[in-house]
Write an enzyme that holds these catalytic residues in place. Structure first.
Site, PDB file in Angstrom:
ATOM      1  N   ILE A 188      47.518  46.844  41.882  1.00  0.00           N
ATOM      2  CA  ILE A 188      45.935  47.644  40.755  1.00  0.00           C
ATOM      3  C   ILE A 188      45.981  48.516  42.113  1.00  0.00           C
ATOM      4  CG2 ILE A 188      43.641  48.015  40.565  1.00  0.00           C
ATOM      5  CD1 ILE A 188      42.938  45.134  40.716  1.00  0.00           C
TER       6      ILE A 188
ATOM      7  N   LYS B  76      33.688  40.872  49.587  1.00  0.00           N
ATOM      8  CA  LYS B  76      33.423  41.029  48.082  1.00  0.00           C
ATOM      9  C   LYS B  76      32.053  41.510  48.446  1.00  0.00           C
ATOM     10  CE  LYS B  76      37.364  42.884  46.821  1.00  0.00           C
ATOM     11  NZ  LYS B  76      37.456  44.182  46.970  1.00  0.00           N
TER      12      LYS B  76
ATOM     13  N   SER C  48      35.097  42.593  42.744  1.00  0.00           N
ATOM     14  CA  SER C  48      36.030  41.851  41.723  1.00  0.00           C
ATOM     15  C   SER C  48      35.018  40.878  41.219  1.00  0.00           C
ATOM     16  CB  SER C  48      36.587  40.513  43.108  1.00  0.00           C
ATOM     17  OG  SER C  48      36.673  39.940  42.032  1.00  0.00           O
TER      18      SER C  48
ATOM     19  N   TYR D 248      37.377  35.861  51.295  1.00  0.00           N
ATOM     20  CA  TYR D 248      37.744  37.732  50.547  1.00  0.00           C
ATOM     21  C   TYR D 248      36.620  37.440  49.837  1.00  0.00           C
ATOM     22  CZ  TYR D 248      39.342  39.784  46.312  1.00  0.00           C
ATOM     23  OH  TYR D 248      39.225  40.752  45.385  1.00  0.00           O
TER      24      TYR D 248
END
Length: 339
Positions: free
Chosen positions: A14, A155, A138, A151
């Protein structure tokens, strides 16, 4: 006026697609990442698209390195207008198979890296009362899934941290803006280099979207940062709403499907992960923006268009509702007349 942009995690995925997008706008783009091959590829992308680029090898877990990179960006291009936090690392494994050191490392990059980037950006933007920060979040920051505990935790933390900073800026009547862009599954190289202890190759959970769609959504958020956050993809919207209203059902569903849906049918090869060191270091090949799932990835999303045209979407929805009410009322009159 030429925009001065800093993008973290700019060597692939990204971040790489976003760098190319801002290059096509003629922006000055400072690229922060660890991988040398990816950074040099990103420089070429930006310059070929029409922008100017500066690559600064940076580990986002190192606050001093991030501060130095921001200084180099302003020395080269002038005051930073836009800072985009993208960089992350992850581990694909059950929680009890992730060492404390590995969990800390993911947190230091995927969460504290955003804190560090936000801090150095605000230190420069607030005195000028100008600038925008975009946090690339996310769906997993609202709804966690198995096998990605580090992760998902990072987030979630980014969401809470960003809300707090936003409130402080509002209290100060600052013109500096901060917004979030919540991403779906995206076809990036992370699935080829993430540290994984799964028996088969990792994959994103469908539906999968191309990084260029994510880049366009980030650019739109940067241009319109007053909204608290943007959702990219219908799957993101559906998941966040389902978490709000039916979290226990999601728990049971993901307990049944979450392990299989994150793995392909191919056995996982022995390969190094990028948790501690980049896999695109000196002499390595450039992985670019795309991962190995091009044939299954979508380039467009109606939900993205709808979120960027909220007033029009609301008006169309209201018109449709009125038409439906009118049709029902008309049908009722006909029935009464028929009697």
């Amino acid at each position: 006026m030429t925009q001065n942009v800093v993008i973290t995690g700019a060597s692939a995925g990204i971040g790489r697609a976003t760098a190319q997008h801002f290059g096509s706008r003629g922006a000055n783009v400072t690229l922060l990442a660890r991988g040398e091959a990816g950074l040099q590829g990103a420089v070429r992308d930006v310059e070929e698209a029409g922008g100017r680029a500066l690559a600064v090898p940076t580990d986002m877990a190192d606050y001093g390195a991030v501060e130095a990179a921001a200084g180099r960006a302003e020395q080269r291009f002038g005051p930073i207008d836009l800072w985009i936090n993208v960089a992350f690392v992850s581990v694909f494994a059950p929680f009890d198979e992730i060492s404390p050191q590995e969990f800390r490392r993911v947190t230091e990059v995927a969460y504290l890296g955003f804190v560090h980037g936000t801090r150095v950006a605000l230190d420069r933007m607030k005195p000028r009362n100008h600038g925008t920060i975009v946090q690339v979040g996310s769906t997993l920051g609202s709804r966690s899934i198995p096998l990605q505990s580090a992760y998902c935790g990072a987030k979630h933390a980014v969401n809470g941290f960003t809300e707090s900073v936003r409130c402080e800026l509002m209290h100060e009547h600052s013109e500096v803006r901060i917004t979030l862009v919540q991403m779906p599954a995206v076809n990036t190289p992370q699935f080829t280099w993430v540290l994984s202890r799964l028996p088969r190759k990792p994959q994103p959970v469908a539906p999968i979207f191309q990084p260029e769609l994510a880049a366009r959504a980030i650019a739109f958020a940067a241009d319109h940062p007053r909204r608290k956050q943007y959702w990219v993809g219908g799957s993101t919207a559906a998941t966040i709403l389902a978490q709000k209203f039916a979290a226990p059902l999601l728990d049971r569903y993901l307990a049944r499907t979450g392990f299989e849906s994150q793995q392909t049918e191919e056995p996982a090869p022995a390969r190094p992960g990028n948790l501690w060191e980049p896999v695109d270091g000196a002499g390595a090949s450039d992985h670019g923006a795309h991962g190995p799932f091009d044939t299954n990835a979508h380039t467009r999303s109606f939900q993205v268009w709808a979120s960027q045209h909220a007033r029009l979407t609301s008006a169309l929805g209201a018109a449709a509702a009125l038409a439906a009410v009118g049709a029902l009322a008309g049908g009722g009159r006909k029935l009464r007349l028929g009697r």
